[in-house]
Design an enzyme around this catalytic site. Structure first.
Site, PDB file in Angstrom:
ATOM      1  N   GLU A  64       0.814  -1.224   0.000  1.00  0.00           N
ATOM      2  CA  GLU A  64       0.000   0.000   0.000  1.00  0.00           C
ATOM      3  C   GLU A  64       0.844   1.267   0.000  1.00  0.00           C
ATOM      4  O   GLU A  64       0.585   2.205   0.751  1.00  0.00           O
ATOM      5  CB  GLU A  64      -1.011  -0.002   1.154  1.00  0.00           C
ATOM      6  CG  GLU A  64      -2.223   0.876   0.854  1.00  0.00           C
ATOM      7  CD  GLU A  64      -3.380   0.715   1.813  1.00  0.00           C
ATOM      8  OE1 GLU A  64      -3.860   1.732   2.343  1.00  0.00           O
ATOM      9  OE2 GLU A  64      -3.819  -0.442   2.026  1.00  0.00           O
ATOM     10  N   TYR A 104      -6.686   5.269  -8.910  1.00  0.00           N
ATOM     11  CA  TYR A 104      -6.161   4.726  -7.655  1.00  0.00           C
ATOM     12  C   TYR A 104      -4.984   3.800  -7.952  1.00  0.00           C
ATOM     13  O   TYR A 104      -5.120   2.798  -8.656  1.00  0.00           O
ATOM     14  CB  TYR A 104      -7.252   3.959  -6.903  1.00  0.00           C
ATOM     15  CG  TYR A 104      -6.778   3.439  -5.560  1.00  0.00           C
ATOM     16  CD1 TYR A 104      -6.909   4.222  -4.416  1.00  0.00           C
ATOM     17  CD2 TYR A 104      -6.184   2.187  -5.444  1.00  0.00           C
ATOM     18  CE1 TYR A 104      -6.458   3.763  -3.180  1.00  0.00           C
ATOM     19  CE2 TYR A 104      -5.735   1.726  -4.207  1.00  0.00           C
ATOM     20  CZ  TYR A 104      -5.873   2.512  -3.093  1.00  0.00           C
ATOM     21  OH  TYR A 104      -5.417   2.066  -1.881  1.00  0.00           O
ATOM     22  N   GLU A 106      -1.243   1.837  -6.354  1.00  0.00           N
ATOM     23  CA  GLU A 106      -0.365   1.433  -5.260  1.00  0.00           C
ATOM     24  C   GLU A 106       0.886   0.798  -5.841  1.00  0.00           C
ATOM     25  O   GLU A 106       0.932   0.428  -7.013  1.00  0.00           O
ATOM     26  CB  GLU A 106      -1.053   0.414  -4.341  1.00  0.00           C
ATOM     27  CG  GLU A 106      -2.217   0.938  -3.543  1.00  0.00           C
ATOM     28  CD  GLU A 106      -2.810  -0.124  -2.630  1.00  0.00           C
ATOM     29  OE1 GLU A 106      -2.167  -1.189  -2.445  1.00  0.00           O
ATOM     30  OE2 GLU A 106      -3.906   0.115  -2.097  1.00  0.00           O
ATOM     31  N   HIS A 161      -1.895  -7.696  -2.510  1.00  0.00           N
ATOM     32  CA  HIS A 161      -2.814  -6.883  -1.722  1.00  0.00           C
ATOM     33  C   HIS A 161      -4.138  -6.921  -2.470  1.00  0.00           C
ATOM     34  O   HIS A 161      -4.315  -6.223  -3.455  1.00  0.00           O
ATOM     35  CB  HIS A 161      -2.309  -5.446  -1.567  1.00  0.00           C
ATOM     36  CG  HIS A 161      -3.235  -4.586  -0.768  1.00  0.00           C
ATOM     37  ND1 HIS A 161      -3.257  -3.213  -0.873  1.00  0.00           N
ATOM     38  CD2 HIS A 161      -4.193  -4.904   0.153  1.00  0.00           C
ATOM     39  CE1 HIS A 161      -4.174  -2.716  -0.047  1.00  0.00           C
ATOM     40  NE2 HIS A 161      -4.763  -3.735   0.573  1.00  0.00           N
ATOM     41  N   ASP A 195      -1.348  -8.947   2.145  1.00  0.00           N
ATOM     42  CA  ASP A 195      -2.672  -8.638   2.685  1.00  0.00           C
ATOM     43  C   ASP A 195      -3.715  -9.293   1.797  1.00  0.00           C
ATOM     44  O   ASP A 195      -4.121  -8.744   0.780  1.00  0.00           O
ATOM     45  CB  ASP A 195      -2.864  -7.118   2.749  1.00  0.00           C
ATOM     46  CG  ASP A 195      -4.225  -6.726   3.307  1.00  0.00           C
ATOM     47  OD1 ASP A 195      -4.989  -7.630   3.701  1.00  0.00           O
ATOM     48  OD2 ASP A 195      -4.525  -5.515   3.335  1.00  0.00           O
ATOM     49  N   ASP A 240      -3.825 -10.762   6.942  1.00  0.00           N
ATOM     50  CA  ASP A 240      -2.507 -11.013   6.339  1.00  0.00           C
ATOM     51  C   ASP A 240      -2.157 -12.494   6.454  1.00  0.00           C
ATOM     52  O   ASP A 240      -2.337 -13.103   7.506  1.00  0.00           O
ATOM     53  CB  ASP A 240      -1.464 -10.147   7.024  1.00  0.00           C
ATOM     54  CG  ASP A 240      -1.833  -8.674   6.951  1.00  0.00           C
ATOM     55  OD1 ASP A 240      -1.474  -8.033   5.959  1.00  0.00           O
ATOM     56  OD2 ASP A 240      -2.505  -8.178   7.889  1.00  0.00           O
ATOM     57  N   HIS A 280      -2.667  -2.338  10.175  1.00  0.00           N
ATOM     58  CA  HIS A 280      -2.151  -3.713  10.150  1.00  0.00           C
ATOM     59  C   HIS A 280      -0.864  -3.788  10.958  1.00  0.00           C
ATOM     60  O   HIS A 280      -0.055  -2.852  10.939  1.00  0.00           O
ATOM     61  CB  HIS A 280      -1.807  -4.164   8.720  1.00  0.00           C
ATOM     62  CG  HIS A 280      -2.974  -4.352   7.823  1.00  0.00           C
ATOM     63  ND1 HIS A 280      -3.393  -5.582   7.391  1.00  0.00           N
ATOM     64  CD2 HIS A 280      -3.825  -3.455   7.255  1.00  0.00           C
ATOM     65  CE1 HIS A 280      -4.439  -5.442   6.597  1.00  0.00           C
ATOM     66  NE2 HIS A 280      -4.714  -4.157   6.495  1.00  0.00           N
TER      67      HIS A 280
END
Length: 294
Positions: A64, A104, A106, A161, A195, A240, A280
């Site tokens: 992330e 968006y 990452e 993720h 994740d 996770d 996390h």
């Protein structure tokens, strides 16, 4: 003279045993540092905890990373290495391009101790499987590591993720990623980690039978469904996960080595202070030497 001779033999035997059975252990971790970017770099207390969490590991998968300018991760590496007393103990890194749908984005990154590991190859999974294109919101950035000081001399990490609303599908699709990478690279040692969003409603119990990564017995899930990797007291979620593939890889990791690093307790933080770091906790395993076969 006889005593000296005996001591010499004993010392030689000990060295031999250490060489045969004392391969260096390797601590491998993953950490979803929620919305990691310039804001967190600018907060010294938050940055210190992130750096301390990474420094506990020999290899850290960071999830992330949301940094459109591409500066925050470089600053993180500078801060991390500023704490190394010698260049031999410094960390290096490899990072993906910005991944995601529409605006968006990452990034995945791997931070690793240079004296322990090196990168053999990297592979950005193309996510273009016929009839099932764009299965991942953030397609895995796969890295093949060389680990000369451990019994497992090389291993591949497939990071993930998942998008929470598509967790069942994406976890299942990791089986296809494994198949693809295992044909591309000649390694038998695989770690699939990150994740998964594999808990708290995102993966209903009835859906596990539809996930090939779970139903295929060659894959070993080190992390149980009751593991809690979430920071909030109000949630107990095994988001996770770590999954292994390959006989020697599985032999080399003791399931009891699974560790959730609770930085809230470690540094005496309030829940609010801990959540400023992430929602996390880092998840870690230790790769020891594989068992000698007779």
């Amino acid at each position: 003279m006889f005593l000296i001779s005996q001591l010499t033999v004993m010392l030689s035997t000990l060295i031999l045993l250490l060489n045969l059975g004392g391969a260096t252990a390797l601590k491998i971790c993953s950490f979803n540092i929620k919305s990691f970017g310039e804001s967190k770099i600018s907060k010294p207390d938050v940055l210190d905890i992130i750096v301390e969490s990474i420094g506990r590991c020999d290899l850290m998968l960071v999830l992330e990373i949301k940094d459109a300018k591409g500066k925050a991760f470089d600053q993180l590496m500078i801060h991390l290495n500023s704490r190394s007393r010698t260049r031999a103990n410094e960390f290096s890194s490899v990072i993906s391009e910005r991944l995601g749908r529409k605006s968006y984005k990452e990034q995945y990154a791997f931070i690793y101790r240079q004296k322990m590991l090196s990168v053999r190859s990297v592979y950005q999974y193309p996510d273009t499987q016929t009839g099932d294109e764009d299965a991942f919101a953030r397609e895995p950035f796969v890295v093949w590591f060389s680990s000369p000081k451990t019994e497992i001399k090389d291993f591949v990490i497939i990071p993930i993720h998942t998008a929470p609303e598509a967790a069942v599908k994406e976890i299942d699709e990791l089986y296809d990623v494994y198949q693809n990478v295992s044909q591309l690279w000649r390694s038998d040692n695989f770690i699939i980690m990150g994740d998964f969003n594999a808990a708290c409603g995102y993966v209903p119990k009835r859906q596990w039978v539809n996930i090939r990564l779970r139903s295929e017995t060659q894959f070993v899930w080190l992390t149980g469904d009751k593991l809690d990797t979430s920071v909030k007291k109000s949630t107990r979620c095994a988001y996770d996960r770590v999954v292994l593939r390959g006989e020697r890889m599985i032999e080399a990791v003791n399931p009891e080595s699974v560790e959730v690093f609770n930085f809230k307790e470690e540094f005496g933080l309030t829940e609010q202070e801990a959540l400023a770091v992430s929602d996390h906790f880092p998840l870690c395993i230790t790769v020891n030497q594989a068992q000698m076969r007779g």
